[in-house]
Design an enzyme around this catalytic site. Structure first.
Site, PDB file in Angstrom:
ATOM      1  N   ALA A 145      27.624 -11.676 -55.023  1.00 20.16           N
ATOM      2  CA  ALA A 145      28.840 -11.334 -54.278  1.00 20.16           C
ATOM      3  C   ALA A 145      29.538 -12.587 -53.769  1.00 20.16           C
ATOM      4  CB  ALA A 145      28.498 -10.403 -53.121  1.00 20.16           C
ATOM      5  N   TYR A 146      28.753 -13.510 -53.227  1.00 15.13           N
ATOM      6  CA  TYR A 146      29.322 -14.761 -52.720  1.00 15.13           C
ATOM      7  C   TYR A 146      29.968 -15.569 -53.837  1.00 15.13           C
ATOM      8  CZ  TYR A 146      29.364 -19.535 -50.836  1.00 15.13           C
ATOM      9  OH  TYR A 146      29.729 -20.806 -50.448  1.00 15.13           O
ATOM     10  N   ALA A 147      29.235 -15.753 -54.933  1.00 17.33           N
ATOM     11  CA  ALA A 147      29.744 -16.562 -56.034  1.00 17.33           C
ATOM     12  C   ALA A 147      30.988 -15.938 -56.663  1.00 17.33           C
ATOM     13  CB  ALA A 147      28.663 -16.752 -57.091  1.00 17.33           C
TER      14      ALA A 147
END
Length: 228
Positions: A145-147
């Site tokens: 999700a972050y990437a």
């Protein structure tokens, strides 16, 4: 001539480092953050403006107008605001993907949209620098999700750079590796901190991207990985 920079996410470790670098270079600095401003809302060449929801265009516009009325038209915007969640897909709450989008992509988009109305000289010579992440180029377990959200920052950077290039404006991104912050040291106590990138080193690259020397650089994503 007075130069004015707005730094979103300005109360965090990296935001403060960026503010200090610009202030030391003679800029007037406005640090924006969702958190309340500290009691000392003005520091050396730096103004702290808290309670700004950068996911909301109205709130972002109000903040940018406040900056312009206080110190003058903008010359640069540095989008530091963002966040991190580590979560595998198998054990995830899918809302994390929405949260990461809001924190990392929407804040940059909204702040940039609000700032476009307030750049000096019709944006000629104006600069926007977005903070992406090295994980945007290659993700690992728990960072989906972050990437993905940070990859969105890169695509936004490229699109906006192309949109405003004929106005004499540049838009770039920096891609830090693991940043040496108190929170990261707490989360990864067994890591070799000496290999991490220092906030001041990231701030130095960001400052360079706002100088005339970097006027031919736009739409770029620059890794700042330390020794990882």
């Amino acid at each position: 001539m007075q130069r004015v920079v707005v730094v979103s996410g300005g109360f965090g470790t990296l935001g403060r480092a960026v503010g200090n670098a610009f202030a030391a270079d003679g800029w007037s600095v406005a640090l924006l953050d969702r958190a309340p401003a500290p009691d000392a809302s003005t520091q050396d060449r730096q103004w702290l403006l808290g309670d700004v929801d950068l996911t909301d265009l109205g709130s972002a516009r109000k903040a940018m107008l406040s900056v312009v009325e206080r110190v003058g038209p903008l010359n640069a915007l540095i989008n530091v605001a963002g966040g991190f969640r580590w979560e595998t897909l198998a054990d995830s709450n899918l809302e994390t993907w929405d949260v990461m989008y809001q924190m990392n992509v929407r804040t940059a988009v909204t702040a940039s949209r609000a700032a476009l109305e307030h750049f000096a000289n019709g944006a000629e010579g104006a600069r926007i620098v977005n903070v992406g992440a090295g994980a945007a180029l290659r993700a690992s377990t728990g960072m989906g999700a972050y990437a993905a959200s940070k990859a969105g920052v890169l695509r936004f950077t490229e699109a906006l750079a192309d949109e405003v290039k004929d106005r004499g404006m540049t838009v770039n991104a920096v891609l830090p590796g693991v940043i040496d912050t108190p929170q990261n040291r707490k989360d990864m106590p067994d890591a070799d901190f000496s290999r991490w990138v220092q906030p001041a080193d990231i701030a130095a690259v960001i400052l360079f991207l706002t100088t005339p020397c970097a006027s031919a650089v736009t739409g770029a994503s620059i890794p700042i990985a330390g020794r990882l």
